[in-house]
Design a protein around this motif. Structure first.
Motif, PDB file in Angstrom:
ATOM      1  N   THR A  64       0.843  -1.190   0.000  1.00  0.00           N
ATOM      2  CA  THR A  64       0.000   0.000   0.000  1.00  0.00           C
ATOM      3  C   THR A  64       0.878   1.239   0.000  1.00  0.00           C
ATOM      4  O   THR A  64       1.686   1.430   0.926  1.00  0.00           O
ATOM      5  CB  THR A  64      -0.903   0.025   1.251  1.00  0.00           C
ATOM      6  OG1 THR A  64      -1.667  -1.176   1.283  1.00  0.00           O
ATOM      7  CG2 THR A  64      -1.835   1.218   1.217  1.00  0.00           C
ATOM      8  N   PRO A  65       0.746   2.086  -1.027  1.00  0.00           N
ATOM      9  CA  PRO A  65       1.572   3.293  -1.070  1.00  0.00           C
ATOM     10  C   PRO A  65       1.318   4.193   0.134  1.00  0.00           C
ATOM     11  O   PRO A  65       0.200   4.257   0.656  1.00  0.00           O
ATOM     12  CB  PRO A  65       1.140   3.973  -2.374  1.00  0.00           C
ATOM     13  CG  PRO A  65       0.545   2.884  -3.207  1.00  0.00           C
ATOM     14  CD  PRO A  65      -0.089   1.939  -2.222  1.00  0.00           C
TER      15      PRO A  65
ATOM     16  N   THR B 123       5.800   9.256 -10.152  1.00  0.00           N
ATOM     17  CA  THR B 123       4.987   8.834 -11.298  1.00  0.00           C
ATOM     18  C   THR B 123       5.946   8.656 -12.466  1.00  0.00           C
ATOM     19  O   THR B 123       7.070   9.150 -12.435  1.00  0.00           O
ATOM     20  CB  THR B 123       3.941   9.893 -11.681  1.00  0.00           C
ATOM     21  OG1 THR B 123       4.621  11.062 -12.177  1.00  0.00           O
ATOM     22  CG2 THR B 123       3.068  10.303 -10.495  1.00  0.00           C
ATOM     23  N   TYR B 124       5.499   7.960 -13.507  1.00  0.00           N
ATOM     24  CA  TYR B 124       6.326   7.893 -14.719  1.00  0.00           C
ATOM     25  C   TYR B 124       5.450   7.752 -15.958  1.00  0.00           C
ATOM     26  O   TYR B 124       4.377   7.172 -15.919  1.00  0.00           O
ATOM     27  CB  TYR B 124       7.374   6.783 -14.657  1.00  0.00           C
ATOM     28  CG  TYR B 124       6.861   5.361 -14.514  1.00  0.00           C
ATOM     29  CD1 TYR B 124       6.437   4.627 -15.623  1.00  0.00           C
ATOM     30  CD2 TYR B 124       6.838   4.737 -13.268  1.00  0.00           C
ATOM     31  CE1 TYR B 124       5.997   3.314 -15.484  1.00  0.00           C
ATOM     32  CE2 TYR B 124       6.394   3.430 -13.128  1.00  0.00           C
ATOM     33  CZ  TYR B 124       5.975   2.717 -14.243  1.00  0.00           C
ATOM     34  OH  TYR B 124       5.538   1.425 -14.110  1.00  0.00           O
ATOM     35  N   THR B 125       5.946   8.339 -17.043  1.00  0.00           N
ATOM     36  CA  THR B 125       5.266   8.245 -18.327  1.00  0.00           C
ATOM     37  C   THR B 125       6.252   7.891 -19.430  1.00  0.00           C
ATOM     38  O   THR B 125       7.412   8.312 -19.401  1.00  0.00           O
ATOM     39  CB  THR B 125       4.568   9.571 -18.708  1.00  0.00           C
ATOM     40  OG1 THR B 125       5.528  10.627 -18.729  1.00  0.00           O
ATOM     41  CG2 THR B 125       3.457   9.920 -17.733  1.00  0.00           C
ATOM     42  N   GLY B 126       5.763   7.129 -20.403  1.00  0.00           N
ATOM     43  CA  GLY B 126       6.531   6.829 -21.597  1.00  0.00           C
ATOM     44  C   GLY B 126       6.068   7.690 -22.757  1.00  0.00           C
ATOM     45  O   GLY B 126       4.962   8.246 -22.744  1.00  0.00           O
ATOM     46  N   SER B 127       6.917   7.808 -23.755  1.00  0.00           N
ATOM     47  CA  SER B 127       6.547   8.492 -24.998  1.00  0.00           C
ATOM     48  C   SER B 127       6.422   7.440 -26.091  1.00  0.00           C
ATOM     49  O   SER B 127       7.421   6.900 -26.566  1.00  0.00           O
ATOM     50  CB  SER B 127       7.611   9.534 -25.365  1.00  0.00           C
ATOM     51  OG  SER B 127       7.252  10.202 -26.553  1.00  0.00           O
TER      52      SER B 127
ATOM     53  N   PRO C 136       2.411   0.211 -24.724  1.00  0.00           N
ATOM     54  CA  PRO C 136       1.649   0.919 -23.687  1.00  0.00           C
ATOM     55  C   PRO C 136       1.052   0.010 -22.615  1.00  0.00           C
ATOM     56  O   PRO C 136       1.049   0.362 -21.432  1.00  0.00           O
ATOM     57  CB  PRO C 136       0.545   1.638 -24.483  1.00  0.00           C
ATOM     58  CG  PRO C 136       1.097   1.798 -25.854  1.00  0.00           C
ATOM     59  CD  PRO C 136       1.990   0.624 -26.087  1.00  0.00           C
ATOM     60  N   LYS C 137       0.560  -1.145 -23.013  1.00  0.00           N
ATOM     61  CA  LYS C 137      -0.086  -2.034 -22.042  1.00  0.00           C
ATOM     62  C   LYS C 137       0.894  -2.554 -20.994  1.00  0.00           C
ATOM     63  O   LYS C 137       0.487  -3.000 -19.913  1.00  0.00           O
ATOM     64  CB  LYS C 137      -0.767  -3.204 -22.744  1.00  0.00           C
ATOM     65  CG  LYS C 137       0.180  -4.200 -23.404  1.00  0.00           C
ATOM     66  CD  LYS C 137      -0.569  -5.330 -24.093  1.00  0.00           C
ATOM     67  CE  LYS C 137       0.328  -6.242 -24.903  1.00  0.00           C
ATOM     68  NZ  LYS C 137       1.413  -6.877 -24.142  1.00  0.00           N
ATOM     69  N   ASP C 138       2.183  -2.481 -21.287  1.00  0.00           N
ATOM     70  CA  ASP C 138       3.198  -3.000 -20.372  1.00  0.00           C
ATOM     71  C   ASP C 138       3.789  -1.929 -19.450  1.00  0.00           C
ATOM     72  O   ASP C 138       4.656  -2.230 -18.634  1.00  0.00           O
ATOM     73  CB  ASP C 138       4.330  -3.657 -21.175  1.00  0.00           C
ATOM     74  CG  ASP C 138       3.843  -4.864 -21.977  1.00  0.00           C
ATOM     75  OD1 ASP C 138       2.950  -5.576 -21.488  1.00  0.00           O
ATOM     76  OD2 ASP C 138       4.352  -5.073 -23.107  1.00  0.00           O
ATOM     77  N   ILE C 139       3.311  -0.689 -19.558  1.00  0.00           N
ATOM     78  CA  ILE C 139       3.890   0.414 -18.786  1.00  0.00           C
ATOM     79  C   ILE C 139       3.680   0.219 -17.283  1.00  0.00           C
ATOM     80  O   ILE C 139       4.520   0.572 -16.457  1.00  0.00           O
ATOM     81  CB  ILE C 139       3.310   1.777 -19.248  1.00  0.00           C
ATOM     82  CG1 ILE C 139       4.094   2.957 -18.647  1.00  0.00           C
ATOM     83  CG2 ILE C 139       1.839   1.920 -18.916  1.00  0.00           C
ATOM     84  CD1 ILE C 139       5.378   3.264 -19.309  1.00  0.00           C
ATOM     85  N   HIS C 140       2.550  -0.380 -16.906  1.00  0.00           N
ATOM     86  CA  HIS C 140       2.214  -0.494 -15.482  1.00  0.00           C
ATOM     87  C   HIS C 140       3.236  -1.321 -14.715  1.00  0.00           C
ATOM     88  O   HIS C 140       3.550  -1.024 -13.562  1.00  0.00           O
ATOM     89  CB  HIS C 140       0.831  -1.140 -15.323  1.00  0.00           C
ATOM     90  CG  HIS C 140      -0.264  -0.413 -16.019  1.00  0.00           C
ATOM     91  ND1 HIS C 140      -0.853   0.721 -15.494  1.00  0.00           N
ATOM     92  CD2 HIS C 140      -0.877  -0.643 -17.208  1.00  0.00           C
ATOM     93  CE1 HIS C 140      -1.789   1.150 -16.335  1.00  0.00           C
ATOM     94  NE2 HIS C 140      -1.817   0.347 -17.377  1.00  0.00           N
ATOM     95  N   ALA C 141       3.748  -2.378 -15.343  1.00  0.00           N
ATOM     96  CA  ALA C 141       4.594  -3.340 -14.638  1.00  0.00           C
ATOM     97  C   ALA C 141       6.056  -2.933 -14.551  1.00  0.00           C
ATOM     98  O   ALA C 141       6.825  -3.564 -13.827  1.00  0.00           O
ATOM     99  CB  ALA C 141       4.484  -4.706 -15.322  1.00  0.00           C
ATOM    100  N   VAL C 142       6.446  -1.876 -15.259  1.00  0.00           N
ATOM    101  CA  VAL C 142       7.872  -1.550 -15.387  1.00  0.00           C
ATOM    102  C   VAL C 142       8.538  -1.331 -14.029  1.00  0.00           C
ATOM    103  O   VAL C 142       9.649  -1.798 -13.783  1.00  0.00           O
ATOM    104  CB  VAL C 142       8.065  -0.314 -16.296  1.00  0.00           C
ATOM    105  CG1 VAL C 142       9.499   0.183 -16.242  1.00  0.00           C
ATOM    106  CG2 VAL C 142       7.687  -0.652 -17.732  1.00  0.00           C
TER     107      VAL C 142
ATOM    108  N   ASP D  29       7.366   2.026  -2.941  1.00  0.00           N
ATOM    109  CA  ASP D  29       5.933   1.830  -2.724  1.00  0.00           C
ATOM    110  C   ASP D  29       5.182   1.640  -4.032  1.00  0.00           C
ATOM    111  O   ASP D  29       3.958   1.528  -4.028  1.00  0.00           O
ATOM    112  CB  ASP D  29       5.333   3.045  -2.003  1.00  0.00           C
ATOM    113  CG  ASP D  29       5.764   3.119  -0.544  1.00  0.00           C
ATOM    114  OD1 ASP D  29       6.087   2.067   0.028  1.00  0.00           O
ATOM    115  OD2 ASP D  29       5.776   4.231   0.006  1.00  0.00           O
ATOM    116  N   GLY D  30       5.908   1.622  -5.149  1.00  0.00           N
ATOM    117  CA  GLY D  30       5.258   1.577  -6.453  1.00  0.00           C
ATOM    118  C   GLY D  30       4.849   2.974  -6.880  1.00  0.00           C
ATOM    119  O   GLY D  30       4.819   3.914  -6.076  1.00  0.00           O
ATOM    120  N   PRO D  31       4.559   3.155  -8.170  1.00  0.00           N
ATOM    121  CA  PRO D  31       4.213   4.491  -8.659  1.00  0.00           C
ATOM    122  C   PRO D  31       2.843   4.949  -8.184  1.00  0.00           C
ATOM    123  O   PRO D  31       1.930   4.130  -8.017  1.00  0.00           O
ATOM    124  CB  PRO D  31       4.226   4.314 -10.187  1.00  0.00           C
ATOM    125  CG  PRO D  31       3.902   2.869 -10.395  1.00  0.00           C
ATOM    126  CD  PRO D  31       4.534   2.138  -9.239  1.00  0.00           C
ATOM    127  N   VAL D  32       2.697   6.252  -7.989  1.00  0.00           N
ATOM    128  CA  VAL D  32       1.378   6.825  -7.701  1.00  0.00           C
ATOM    129  C   VAL D  32       0.508   6.749  -8.951  1.00  0.00           C
ATOM    130  O   VAL D  32      -0.693   6.500  -8.880  1.00  0.00           O
ATOM    131  CB  VAL D  32       1.516   8.294  -7.249  1.00  0.00           C
ATOM    132  CG1 VAL D  32       0.146   8.927  -7.012  1.00  0.00           C
ATOM    133  CG2 VAL D  32       2.385   8.396  -6.004  1.00  0.00           C
TER     134      VAL D  32
END
Length: 338
Positions: A2-3, A177-181, A194-200, A206-209
């Motif tokens: 839990t973050p 947080t993180y974002t890809g281009s 894009p579908k794989d961005i969550h697991a990176v 605590d994992g990304p917000v």
């Protein structure tokens, strides 16, 4: 896991959907930044202009403002002989944004913008993973000292570089947080779907917000990426910060085709597609952002859009979608967030 509570998560819980700011680079160019000049140096030489940009975004309704620190790692600053000033330039970037946010009269999140180093990691390049973590941590220490609420890792192509930046945030003690281009046939330049961005970096700290997409090519393309991301993990907090329409060369200058009504429709479609943090990237002015604010404030839920409906409302895709493209990751190229 839990973050831990943090200001960004708290404001998301309170408001449901947040509006992030617009373009840094293109707006600073309009204020007189020269091509090849480091925007980060303006934190010291032109602080009034950086303050004005943040203030204009807040006045337009932004809930999140990004610090002027996208190229703030030692690798980027070395190009301008400023790699020995990483801490002070990033701290100053954060302080300028923090002052504007604190005077806003409402809660505004200060996000510490962290862009790619511009280097390739081993085995494709010379930078080790440990060196990447150290460089990002050095930048984030400055941002944290200046008062940012969250590390905003953005415009990334490499999953390993995202992880390195996430590790740095955890090491420094910042939520992130993180974002890809997704600018290369619907994937990042290094082939991330894009579908794989969550697991990176799900298991880092605590994992990304929140995770998502920014920049890329056009508004329709980034919404295609958003559909992939929200279909993969419907309950995740997803960011979309798209360019203002499509970039077009007019002579030597780049212009963006998006009008305020188009960006308002983009914001509505992003909301329909499940985004919780919606903003603009290259070409997005305060006028565009104000139209997006009104669109989100007046939002009436609609069904989840299809690609066809997105194209019909805001224009054609410029690239293949990720599901249509093969495995070619494309060629390396340098870029700076707009």
């Amino acid at each position: 896991m839990t973050p831990q509570p943090n200001p960004l998560s708290d404001l998301l819980s309170e408001k449901g959907v947040l509006l992030a700011d617009g373009a840094t680079g293109t707006n600073l160019f309009a204020m007189g930044l020269e091509a090849g000049e480091a925007p980060e140096l303006w934190n010291e030489t032109e602080p009034a202009k950086i303050t004005k940009l943040h203030q204009d975004f807040v006045d337009a309704g932004a809930d999140i403002i990004l610090t002027n620190s996208f190229g703030g790692t030692r690798h980027r600053l070395k190009l301008h002989k400023a790699d020995d000033r990483v801490h002070e330039l990033n701290k100053r970037a954060a302080e300028i944004a923090r002052k504007v946010a604190d005077a806003a009269g409402r809660k505004v999140i200060v996000a510490g913008s962290v862009g790619p180093t511009g280097e390739l990691l081993i085995p494709l390049g010379a930078m080790s993973y440990e060196d990447a973590v150290a460089a990002f941590a050095e930048q984030m220490e400055g941002l944290k000292a200046g008062g940012v609420d969250v590390a905003w890792i953005e415009t990334m192509s490499s999953a390993d570089e995202i992880r390195a930046a996430a590790e740095a945030a955890a090491k420094v003690g910042l939520p992130y947080t993180y974002t890809g281009s997704f600018d290369t046939a619907g994937k990042t330049m290094m082939g991330l779907h894009p579908k794989d961005i969550h697991a990176v970096a799900k298991d880092v700290g605590d994992g990304p917000v929140a995770v998502g997409a920014n920049c890329g090519v056009g508004a329709s393309d980034i919404l295609s990426s958003l559909l992939d991301m929200t279909a993969a993990e419907p309950d995740a907090i997803t960011i979309v910060k798209g360019n203002c329409g499509i970039p077009e060369y007019r002579g030597a200058e780049i212009h963006y085709s998006g009008t305020p009504p188009l960006m308002a429709e983009y914001a509505r479609l992003a909301r329909d597609a499940g985004a919780r943090i919606i903003g603009g990237c290259c070409g997005t002015s305060c006028e565009h952002l104000a139209a997006m604010r009104k669109a989100l404030d007046d939002y009436t839920p609609r069904p989840r859009p299809t690609i066809e409906e997105i194209v019909d409302k805001i224009g054609p895709l410029r690239n293949k979608t990720a599901s249509e493209s093969g495995g070619d990751a494309g060629r390396e190229r340098r870029r700076r967030r707009g």
